[in-house]
Motif scaffolding. Structure first.
Motif, PDB file in Angstrom:
ATOM      1  N   LEU A  19       3.509  -6.178   8.951  1.00 36.15           N
ATOM      2  CA  LEU A  19       3.427  -4.869   8.310  1.00 36.15           C
ATOM      3  C   LEU A  19       4.202  -3.836   9.124  1.00 36.15           C
ATOM      4  CD1 LEU A  19       2.217  -3.196   5.977  1.00 36.15           C
ATOM      5  CD2 LEU A  19       0.248  -2.777   7.451  1.00 36.15           C
ATOM      6  N   ALA A  20       4.042  -3.859  10.434  1.00 38.61           N
ATOM      7  CA  ALA A  20       4.722  -2.895  11.301  1.00 38.61           C
ATOM      8  C   ALA A  20       6.238  -3.063  11.256  1.00 38.61           C
ATOM      9  CB  ALA A  20       4.220  -3.035  12.736  1.00 38.61           C
ATOM     10  N   GLN A  21       6.712  -4.300  11.093  1.00 33.32           N
ATOM     11  CA  GLN A  21       8.148  -4.563  11.048  1.00 33.32           C
ATOM     12  C   GLN A  21       8.724  -4.427   9.640  1.00 33.32           C
ATOM     13  OE1 GLN A  21       9.455  -8.136  13.235  1.00 33.32           O
ATOM     14  NE2 GLN A  21       7.337  -8.253  13.938  1.00 33.32           N
ATOM     15  N   GLU A  22       7.904  -4.012   8.710  1.00 34.91           N
ATOM     16  CA  GLU A  22       8.302  -3.826   7.312  1.00 34.91           C
ATOM     17  C   GLU A  22       8.753  -5.134   6.670  1.00 34.91           C
ATOM     18  OE1 GLU A  22      10.001   0.062   6.141  1.00 34.91           O
ATOM     19  OE2 GLU A  22      10.567   0.177   8.258  1.00 34.91           O
ATOM     20  N   ILE A  23       8.123  -6.244   7.047  1.00 33.25           N
ATOM     21  CA  ILE A  23       8.417  -7.541   6.452  1.00 33.25           C
ATOM     22  C   ILE A  23       7.586  -7.737   5.191  1.00 33.25           C
ATOM     23  CG2 ILE A  23       8.271 -10.044   6.833  1.00 33.25           C
ATOM     24  CD1 ILE A  23       8.823  -9.439   9.813  1.00 33.25           C
ATOM     25  N   ILE A  24       6.406  -7.131   5.156  1.00 35.62           N
ATOM     26  CA  ILE A  24       5.531  -7.216   3.987  1.00 35.62           C
ATOM     27  C   ILE A  24       5.160  -5.817   3.532  1.00 35.62           C
ATOM     28  CG2 ILE A  24       4.607  -9.481   4.603  1.00 35.62           C
ATOM     29  CD1 ILE A  24       2.066  -8.093   5.606  1.00 35.62           C
ATOM     30  N   THR A  25       4.727  -5.730   2.286  1.00 35.18           N
ATOM     31  CA  THR A  25       4.309  -4.435   1.741  1.00 35.18           C
ATOM     32  C   THR A  25       2.831  -4.199   2.036  1.00 35.18           C
ATOM     33  OG1 THR A  25       3.651  -5.325  -0.400  1.00 35.18           O
ATOM     34  CG2 THR A  25       5.958  -4.648  -0.166  1.00 35.18           C
ATOM     35  N   ILE A  26       2.400  -2.994   1.787  1.00 32.05           N
ATOM     36  CA  ILE A  26       0.999  -2.640   1.994  1.00 32.05           C
ATOM     37  C   ILE A  26       0.097  -3.509   1.123  1.00 32.05           C
ATOM     38  CG2 ILE A  26      -0.709  -0.807   1.667  1.00 32.05           C
ATOM     39  CD1 ILE A  26       1.621   1.157   2.460  1.00 32.05           C
ATOM     40  N   LYS A  32      -3.668 -10.359   1.721  1.00 28.94           N
ATOM     41  CA  LYS A  32      -3.955 -11.379   2.734  1.00 28.94           C
ATOM     42  C   LYS A  32      -5.307 -11.153   3.402  1.00 28.94           C
ATOM     43  CE  LYS A  32      -0.018 -13.429   2.223  1.00 28.94           C
ATOM     44  NZ  LYS A  32       0.060 -14.563   1.341  1.00 28.94           N
ATOM     45  N   LEU A  33      -5.756  -9.910   3.429  1.00 27.79           N
ATOM     46  CA  LEU A  33      -7.064  -9.591   4.009  1.00 27.79           C
ATOM     47  C   LEU A  33      -8.186  -9.693   2.987  1.00 27.79           C
ATOM     48  CD1 LEU A  33      -6.150  -6.507   6.227  1.00 27.79           C
ATOM     49  CD2 LEU A  33      -6.467  -8.884   6.949  1.00 27.79           C
ATOM     50  N   GLY A  34      -7.828  -9.989   1.736  1.00 36.08           N
ATOM     51  CA  GLY A  34      -8.832 -10.103   0.684  1.00 36.08           C
ATOM     52  C   GLY A  34      -9.269  -8.763   0.117  1.00 36.08           C
ATOM     53  N   LEU A  35      -8.442  -7.743   0.306  1.00 38.79           N
ATOM     54  CA  LEU A  35      -8.737  -6.406  -0.202  1.00 38.79           C
ATOM     55  C   LEU A  35      -7.987  -6.171  -1.504  1.00 38.79           C
ATOM     56  CD1 LEU A  35      -8.332  -4.486   3.178  1.00 38.79           C
ATOM     57  CD2 LEU A  35     -10.476  -5.123   2.049  1.00 38.79           C
ATOM     58  N   PRO A  36      -8.498  -5.296  -2.357  1.00 41.68           N
ATOM     59  CA  PRO A  36      -7.791  -5.012  -3.605  1.00 41.68           C
ATOM     60  C   PRO A  36      -6.501  -4.224  -3.349  1.00 41.68           C
ATOM     61  CG  PRO A  36      -9.687  -3.560  -3.380  1.00 41.68           C
ATOM     62  CD  PRO A  36      -9.738  -4.541  -2.234  1.00 41.68           C
ATOM     63  N   GLU A  37      -5.560  -4.383  -4.266  1.00 41.41           N
ATOM     64  CA  GLU A  37      -4.314  -3.628  -4.165  1.00 41.41           C
ATOM     65  C   GLU A  37      -4.573  -2.154  -4.419  1.00 41.41           C
ATOM     66  OE1 GLU A  37      -1.376  -5.278  -6.777  1.00 41.41           O
ATOM     67  OE2 GLU A  37      -1.135  -7.059  -5.535  1.00 41.41           O
ATOM     68  N   VAL A  38      -3.696  -1.314  -3.929  1.00 39.21           N
ATOM     69  CA  VAL A  38      -3.783   0.124  -4.155  1.00 39.21           C
ATOM     70  C   VAL A  38      -2.580   0.563  -4.968  1.00 39.21           C
ATOM     71  CG1 VAL A  38      -5.121   0.634  -2.083  1.00 39.21           C
ATOM     72  CG2 VAL A  38      -2.652   0.655  -1.945  1.00 39.21           C
ATOM     73  N   THR A  39      -2.748   1.599  -5.755  1.00 39.19           N
ATOM     74  CA  THR A  39      -1.659   2.143  -6.547  1.00 39.19           C
ATOM     75  C   THR A  39      -0.566   2.638  -5.610  1.00 39.19           C
ATOM     76  OG1 THR A  39      -3.223   2.831  -8.233  1.00 39.19           O
ATOM     77  CG2 THR A  39      -1.059   3.878  -8.276  1.00 39.19           C
ATOM     78  N   GLY A  40       0.647   2.237  -5.870  1.00 37.59           N
ATOM     79  CA  GLY A  40       1.772   2.652  -5.040  1.00 37.59           C
ATOM     80  C   GLY A  40       1.876   1.884  -3.739  1.00 37.59           C
ATOM     81  N   GLY A  41       1.139   0.784  -3.600  1.00 42.45           N
ATOM     82  CA  GLY A  41       1.136   0.031  -2.356  1.00 42.45           C
ATOM     83  C   GLY A  41       2.217  -1.026  -2.256  1.00 42.45           C
ATOM     84  N   ASP A  42       3.132  -1.042  -3.213  1.00 47.79           N
ATOM     85  CA  ASP A  42       4.219  -2.020  -3.178  1.00 47.79           C
ATOM     86  C   ASP A  42       5.380  -1.502  -2.345  1.00 47.79           C
ATOM     87  OD1 ASP A  42       2.903  -3.928  -4.717  1.00 47.79           O
ATOM     88  OD2 ASP A  42       3.519  -2.951  -6.569  1.00 47.79           O
ATOM     89  N   VAL A  43       5.049  -0.862  -1.246  1.00 45.12           N
ATOM     90  CA  VAL A  43       6.039  -0.336  -0.320  1.00 45.12           C
ATOM     91  C   VAL A  43       5.634  -0.745   1.096  1.00 45.12           C
ATOM     92  CG1 VAL A  43       6.685   1.655  -1.740  1.00 45.12           C
ATOM     93  CG2 VAL A  43       4.808   1.871  -0.114  1.00 45.12           C
ATOM     94  N   THR A  44       6.572  -0.610   2.024  1.00 48.25           N
ATOM     95  CA  THR A  44       6.284  -0.911   3.421  1.00 48.25           C
ATOM     96  C   THR A  44       5.455   0.223   4.016  1.00 48.25           C
ATOM     97  OG1 THR A  44       8.242   0.183   4.254  1.00 48.25           O
ATOM     98  CG2 THR A  44       8.486  -2.134   3.638  1.00 48.25           C
ATOM     99  N   ILE A  45       5.041   0.049   5.242  1.00 49.30           N
ATOM    100  CA  ILE A  45       4.196   1.040   5.900  1.00 49.30           C
ATOM    101  C   ILE A  45       4.896   2.402   6.033  1.00 49.30           C
ATOM    102  CG2 ILE A  45       4.816   0.484   8.277  1.00 49.30           C
ATOM    103  CD1 ILE A  45       1.569   0.623   8.611  1.00 49.30           C
ATOM    104  N   LYS A  46       6.220   2.405   6.034  1.00 48.51           N
ATOM    105  CA  LYS A  46       6.962   3.666   6.122  1.00 48.51           C
ATOM    106  C   LYS A  46       7.356   4.203   4.759  1.00 48.51           C
ATOM    107  CE  LYS A  46       8.615   2.674  10.731  1.00 48.51           C
ATOM    108  NZ  LYS A  46       9.765   2.373  11.568  1.00 48.51           N
ATOM    109  N   GLY A  47       6.838   3.560   3.697  1.00 50.21           N
ATOM    110  CA  GLY A  47       7.082   4.058   2.352  1.00 50.21           C
ATOM    111  C   GLY A  47       8.338   3.532   1.688  1.00 50.21           C
TER     112      GLY A  47
END
Length: 61
Positions: A19-26, A32-47
């Motif tokens: 996540l920190a290296q922007e390899i995966i999206t939010i 992967k943690l078993g949490l629900p997706e969030v609206t607009g979360g298909d971006v990296t940690i820096k947006g």
């Protein structure tokens, strides 16, 4: 610490690093943690989108 705990800790470090290296999206991170997706979360940690991040990286080369 049990072997399972060490394995889980290792997985969390890998996910956090990805996540920190922007390899995966939010949302990929949350999935992967078993949490629900969030609206607009298909971006990296820096947006950024993964595509825009990869394009910027390619331009730097």
């Amino acid at each position: 610490m049990s072997t399972a705990d060490r394995d889980n800790a290792g997985i969390y470090r890998v996910l956090d690093s990805a996540l920190a290296q922007e390899i995966i999206t939010i949302n990929e991170f949350r999935s992967k943690l078993g949490l629900p997706e969030v609206t607009g979360g298909d971006v990296t940690i820096k947006g950024n989108s993964i595509e825009s991040f990869l394009q910027k990286k390619k331009e730097k080369r």
